[in-house]
Design an enzyme around this catalytic site. Structure first.
Site, PDB file in Angstrom:
ATOM      1  N   GLU A 128      43.725  80.842 105.237  1.00  0.00           N
ATOM      2  CA  GLU A 128      45.055  80.257 105.298  1.00  0.00           C
ATOM      3  C   GLU A 128      44.948  78.738 105.429  1.00  0.00           C
ATOM      4  OE1 GLU A 128      47.385  82.063 104.556  1.00  0.00           O
ATOM      5  OE2 GLU A 128      47.527  83.942 105.661  1.00  0.00           O
ATOM      6  N   ASP A 150      38.184  90.230 101.563  1.00  0.00           N
ATOM      7  CA  ASP A 150      38.860  90.289 102.853  1.00  0.00           C
ATOM      8  C   ASP A 150      39.355  91.700 103.158  1.00  0.00           C
ATOM      9  OD1 ASP A 150      40.783  90.293 100.854  1.00  0.00           O
ATOM     10  OD2 ASP A 150      41.722  88.419 101.452  1.00  0.00           O
ATOM     11  N   HIS A 201      46.330  80.029  99.982  1.00  0.00           N
ATOM     12  CA  HIS A 201      45.143  80.681 100.522  1.00  0.00           C
ATOM     13  C   HIS A 201      44.328  81.342  99.415  1.00  0.00           C
ATOM     14  CE1 HIS A 201      47.599  84.591 101.446  1.00  0.00           C
ATOM     15  NE2 HIS A 201      46.862  84.811 100.382  1.00  0.00           N
ATOM     16  N   ASP A 213      50.865  80.140  99.808  1.00  0.00           N
ATOM     17  CA  ASP A 213      50.575  79.002 100.677  1.00  0.00           C
ATOM     18  C   ASP A 213      49.217  78.360 100.351  1.00  0.00           C
ATOM     19  OD1 ASP A 213      48.827  80.909 101.624  1.00  0.00           O
ATOM     20  OD2 ASP A 213      49.574  80.909 103.691  1.00  0.00           O
TER      21      ASP A 213
HETATM   22  C1  GLP Z   1      46.525  88.519  99.690  1.00  0.00           C
HETATM   23  C2  GLP Z   1      45.017  88.601  99.467  1.00  0.00           C
HETATM   24  C3  GLP Z   1      44.556  87.531  98.526  1.00  0.00           C
HETATM   25  C4  GLP Z   1      45.419  87.526  97.288  1.00  0.00           C
HETATM   26  C5  GLP Z   1      46.834  87.184  97.688  1.00  0.00           C
HETATM   27  C6  GLP Z   1      47.790  87.118  96.517  1.00  0.00           C
HETATM   28  O1  GLP Z   1      46.842  87.616 100.656  1.00  0.00           O
HETATM   29  N1  GLP Z   1      44.296  88.519 100.670  1.00  0.00           N
HETATM   30  O2  GLP Z   1      43.182  87.730  98.210  1.00  0.00           O
HETATM   31  O3  GLP Z   1      44.928  86.604  96.364  1.00  0.00           O
HETATM   32  O4  GLP Z   1      47.286  88.177  98.579  1.00  0.00           O
HETATM   33  O5  GLP Z   1      48.322  88.384  96.259  1.00  0.00           O
HETATM   34  P1  GLP Z   1      49.005  88.763  94.904  1.00  0.00           P
HETATM   35  O6  GLP Z   1      47.911  88.842  93.904  1.00  0.00           O
HETATM   36  O7  GLP Z   1      49.615  90.125  95.161  1.00  0.00           O
HETATM   37  O8  GLP Z   1      49.998  87.719  94.605  1.00  0.00           O
END
Ligand code: GLP
Length: 249
Positions: free
Chosen positions: A150, A74, A145, A143
């Site tokens: 989402e 993404d 995702h 959440d």
């Molecule tokens: C963002 C990214 C996700 C990732 C998530 C969790 O939203 N788009 O791909 O998995 O954050 O982030 P973190 O690893 O910092 O908890």
């Protein structure tokens, strides 16, 4: 490393070093296999120790990324690649700049496009042309995702432009220096795109992820928790640290 059951799934539980070393072993086995490899990669804080370990293996043990094609999950909309908050920049800073990957074979969804549907279809087409994703890395949002799919994203979704959930934007606010600076949209691979990977590895670290990990593994499968769709895939590795698994070390 412990193997425990959460719901009907076996998950790996270990401390961060062990988790990363186990996942790095998977990546290393693919990279040393001699074939071209297509990796699906993730951003966020979760994969950083893994990337550090892969860089170490590259520097100290000659692990080569020369045969890797990569597709990131993404990208935020509207921030340029020269902006350090873009996922493009994050990937170069934390992995690509430190290994011998061919820059031509690095793919991150576009942050700027004239037509979102065309741009998304092009990204999907590139994945197909590369032969599909062999090995997909995922983190998980609070959440539920995966990528930026989402809640509300079903298992058939493809790469597309999405609205970011309030909770996701709040989590990103410190990085952006305030909620008002966090983009409202992103381009993400879909859940359906992700589910086409041959192997999926989801890593979750920290107590903040415990509730959603348990929900994804034991609750109803559906768009309210996009990560729950992973339970329908034949080859997913769930790698949790003790805090995310809710187990005392
Ligand atoms: C963002 C990214 C996700 C990732 C998530 C969790 O939203 N788009 O791909 O998995 O954050 O982030 P973190 O690893 O910092 O908890």
């Amino acid at each position: 490393m412990n193997l425990v059951n959460i719901g009907e799934k076996r998950v790996f539980v270990a401390d961060c070093d062990d988790l990363c070393s186990q996942v790095a072993d998977e990546v290393e086995a693919l990279l040393r296999g001699g074939e071209e490899v297509v990796l699906g990669l993730a951003t966020g804080s979760t994969p950083l120790p893994l990337y550090a370990e892969l860089i170490r293996r590259h520097r100290e043990e000659g692990l080569s990324f020369a045969k890797v094609t990569s597709f990131n999950l993404d990208e935020y909309e509207g921030i340029g690649r020269d902006n350090y908050r873009s996922y493009w920049a994050e990937m170069w800073e934390n992995l690509f700049s430190h290994v011998d990957i061919d820059p031509e074979k690095v793919h991150v969804p576009p942050s700027h496009f004239e037509n979102a549907e065309v741009a998304a279809a092009e990204y999907e087409a590139r994945i197909r042309e590369a032969g599909g994703i062999d090995w997909q890395l995922l983190g998980i949002g609070r959440d539920g995702h995966v990528g930026f799919n989402e809640p509300g994203s079903d298992g058939e979704t493809r790469t597309r432009r999405v609205d970011l959930a309030d909770e996701t934007r709040e989590d990103a606010a410190p990085t952006f220096g305030g909620l008002e600076y966090v983009p409202t949209h992103a381009m993400t691979m879909g859940v359906g795109t992700i589910l086409e990977a041959n192997r999926i590895v989801l890593i979750a670290r920290g107590a903040g992820k415990k509730e959603i990990v348990v929900e994804a593994l034991t609750g109803d499968v559906g768009p309210h928790v996009p990560a729950s769709y992973l339970r329908g895939h034949q080859n997913v590795g769930w790698f949790l640290d003790y805090a995310a698994a809710g187990i005392d070390a």
